[in-house]
Design a protein around this motif. Structure first.
Motif, PDB file in Angstrom:
ATOM      1  N   ASP A   1      -0.862  -7.519   0.706  1.00  0.00           N
ATOM      2  CA  ASP A   1       0.444  -8.110   0.427  1.00  0.00           C
ATOM      3  C   ASP A   1       0.362  -9.107  -0.729  1.00  0.00           C
ATOM      4  OD1 ASP A   1       3.271  -8.668   1.020  1.00  0.00           O
ATOM      5  OD2 ASP A   1       2.489 -10.624   1.677  1.00  0.00           O
TER       6      ASP A   1
ATOM      7  N   ARG B   1      -0.302  -7.288  -4.050  1.00  0.00           N
ATOM      8  CA  ARG B   1       0.923  -6.605  -4.509  1.00  0.00           C
ATOM      9  C   ARG B   1       1.865  -7.603  -5.171  1.00  0.00           C
ATOM     10  NH1 ARG B   1       1.516  -2.678   0.538  1.00  0.00           N
ATOM     11  NH2 ARG B   1       0.521  -0.872  -0.394  1.00  0.00           N
ATOM     12  N   ARG B   2       2.005  -8.782  -4.540  1.00  0.00           N
ATOM     13  CA  ARG B   2       2.897  -9.806  -5.109  1.00  0.00           C
ATOM     14  C   ARG B   2       2.413 -10.295  -6.467  1.00  0.00           C
ATOM     15  NH1 ARG B   2       3.641 -14.341  -1.159  1.00  0.00           N
ATOM     16  NH2 ARG B   2       2.207 -13.343   0.261  1.00  0.00           N
ATOM     17  N   THR B   3       1.103 -10.292  -6.696  1.00  0.00           N
ATOM     18  CA  THR B   3       0.583 -10.747  -7.990  1.00  0.00           C
ATOM     19  C   THR B   3       0.602  -9.635  -9.033  1.00  0.00           C
ATOM     20  OG1 THR B   3      -1.735 -10.195  -7.513  1.00  0.00           O
ATOM     21  CG2 THR B   3      -0.973 -12.404  -6.870  1.00  0.00           C
TER      22      THR B   3
END
Length: 172
Positions: free
Chosen positions: A149, A152-154
């Motif tokens: 998670d 993915r956000r980065t």
């Protein structure tokens, strides 16, 4: 070079970087170079030398006032967490599993404080691989899910492409 398996030339270049940093009085660069040298030596199975290089890196960061309590005031938790993660990897390869877990736990706590989502994803990946190898599969799955998670956000697609069955921490 080290990532391609060319360890001898990588070690030589990093040793030259350490020497150049020391000769030029660049303490921060020297601390980083020692840390990278430790990781490279570990990859080549030279665990005693790797441990010494990582410890030297940590001593240099301490000298620079970027560790422990001073680290917190300077908001450099991520730097310390990276160093602790490197020390955890060395402890693992030496068979000191209790110390490995302690160092990874400390690295995770500092990385959470730092707000460095990418760094936290990396440390959680290593910790997840470690606990998975020690039989705590449910905990490992939660750690890996959190890491995925965060990565993915980065937008770090390269780290997401690493096969989760072949963890970043070399276990053999």
């Amino acid at each position: 070079l080290g990532m391609r398996g060319e360890l001898a030339p990588a070690v030589q270049l990093l040793e030259r970087a350490v020497a150049a940093a020391e000769a030029g009085g660049h303490r921060r660069l020297g601390a980083r170079a020692h840390g990278h040298l430790g990781i490279t030596l570990q990859s080549g199975g030279r665990l005693a030398a790797a441990g010494e290089a990582v410890r030297e890196s940590r001593r240099r960061w301490q000298y620079l006032g970027q560790h422990e309590e001073l680290l917190r005031t300077l908001n450099n938790e991520a730097t310390s967490a990276h160093i602790l993660g490197n020390l955890a990897n060395v402890a693992f390869h030496r068979g000191d599993y209790q110390r490995t877990g302690e160092l990874f736990a400390e690295a995770v706590a500092l990385m959470r404080e730092s707000g460095d989502a990418h760094g936290l994803g990396s440390v959680l990946t290593n910790l997840g691989s470690f606990v998975d190898r020690h039989g705590d599969h449910d905990h490992a799955a939660r750690l890996h899910a959190e890491a995925i998670d965060l990565l993915r956000r980065t937008g770090d697609r390269q780290s997401l492409a690493i096969p989760w069955s072949a963890p970043i921490v070399s276990l053999g």
